[in-house]
Enzyme design. Structure first.
Site, short mmCIF file in Angstrom:
data_model
loop_
_atom_site.label_atom_id
_atom_site.label_comp_id
_atom_site.label_asym_id
_atom_site.label_seq_id
_atom_site.Cartn_x
_atom_site.Cartn_y
_atom_site.Cartn_z
NE ARG A 1 -3.63 -2.47 0.04
CZ ARG A 1 -3.29 -3.62 -0.55
NH1 ARG A 1 -2.16 -3.67 -1.24
NH2 ARG A 1 -4.06 -4.68 -0.49
CB SER B 1 -9.51 -2.68 3.52
OG SER B 1 -9.95 -3.87 2.91
CD GLU C 1 -5.82 -0.70 2.73
OE1 GLU C 1 -6.46 -0.25 1.77
OE2 GLU C 1 -5.57 -1.90 2.89
#
Length: 297
Positions: free
Chosen positions: A173, A223, A293
């Site tokens: 990420r 998420s 995130e």
């Protein structure tokens, strides 16, 4: 801002004042952007960035708004969204050139229609190509780094450049763009030839898994938390008895505890408070700190 509006009008760049950001985020949350600018060409973008840099105006680049939590007080300054030539997708043998403003879902469909495999994992991720490169988006064992060849960008001073795959520093990420104020303009991906029906079958299978396991019926940012090393965020949250836990209109999904959803008129404060409470409870009870995130603006 009057001089800025004059610049935009003189350069025929589209803009709207006081545009509600809740209309541009998948959380359906966020106050007004002071100036919402739509850029359709590299020439427009270069001129815009040079002006913004010279005048030291605050700015933010918006993709599809699928990973953002925007304050109810809105965004001061300029919000930039890429359209026009930045939404183009072109096939070159086994490679695809994709503009940063293109939909990731559309990119996956075009790859499949041209018998190109490698992006099946991304089918169902509701972001832009630029956003997917920025965060090295991934799911079901695949990541953007598996097929990325290079990414093009523009600096805050309006200069264009390119990063090769090795220069992109792609990790979980993250990418080189997390540490730079560069704007991703496009990328090139390398894929493999395969039977388009087999590719479609795989895409449909993964999309079916998303629909069965994720709360797609409610606004969310996907998420909410990164996967901690050695564990899964959703499992940790569920183990703390937080499924269904609610603050205002924000709720830990009963379908998948890794998702915080907007069950109706949630505010930034509702969602932000819920994120912090989940982080605190999980840390206290399991020892894991859950990084988000979701990007707060």
């Amino acid at each position: 801002m009057e001089n800025f509006f004059g610049f935009l009008n003189d350069n025929h760049i589209d803009y709207i004042c006081d545009e509600p950001m809740k209309n541009h985020t998948t959380f359906k949350v966020g106050g007004n952007a002071q100036v919402f600018v739509t850029v359709n060409s590299k020439k427009e973008l270069s001129s815009l960035m040079k002006y913004i840099s010279k005048e030291n105006l605050p700015y933010f680049v918006l993709g599809k708004g699928s990973n953002l939590l925007v304050s109810d007080s809105g965004i001061k300054g300029v919000v930039i969204t890429l359209s026009g030539e930045f939404s183009e997708i072109k096939i070159r043998d086994n490679s695809i050139y994709a503009g940063a403003g293109a939909s990731l879902m559309k990119l996956c469909r075009i790859a499949q229609e041209n018998s190109l495999s490698g992006l099946e994992f991304a089918y169902g991720i509701p972001g832009s190509v630029g956003g997917a490169v920025f965060m090295n988006a991934g799911a079901y064992g695949g990541e953007m780094k598996d097929c990325l060849v290079s990414a093009n960008y523009i600096t805050p001073q309006g200069e264009f450049g390119t990063f090769t795959k090795d220069e992109l520093n792609l990790g979980y990420r993250t990418s080189v763009f997390k540490d730079k104020n560069y704007i991703i303009t496009s990328c090139t991906l390398s894929l493999k030839e395969d039977n388009k029906d087999i590719i479609k079958e795989k895409m449909d299978e993964l999309l079916g898994r998303r629909k069965s396991k994720q709360p797609l019926e409610y606004p969310s940012a996907g998420s909410t938390f990164k996967r901690p090393k050695g564990a899964f965020a959703g499992t940790l949250i569920e183990s703390c008895g937080l499924k269904g836990f609610t603050i205002g209109g924000a709720c830990v999904s009963e379908k998948h505890a890794g998702f915080i959803v907007n069950k109706g008129n949630a505010t930034f404060e509702d969602i932000d408070s819920l994120i912090k409470e989940v982080q605190k409870r999980v840390k206290d009870e399991t020892g894991y700190f859950l990084e988000t995130e979701v990007i707060r603006i």
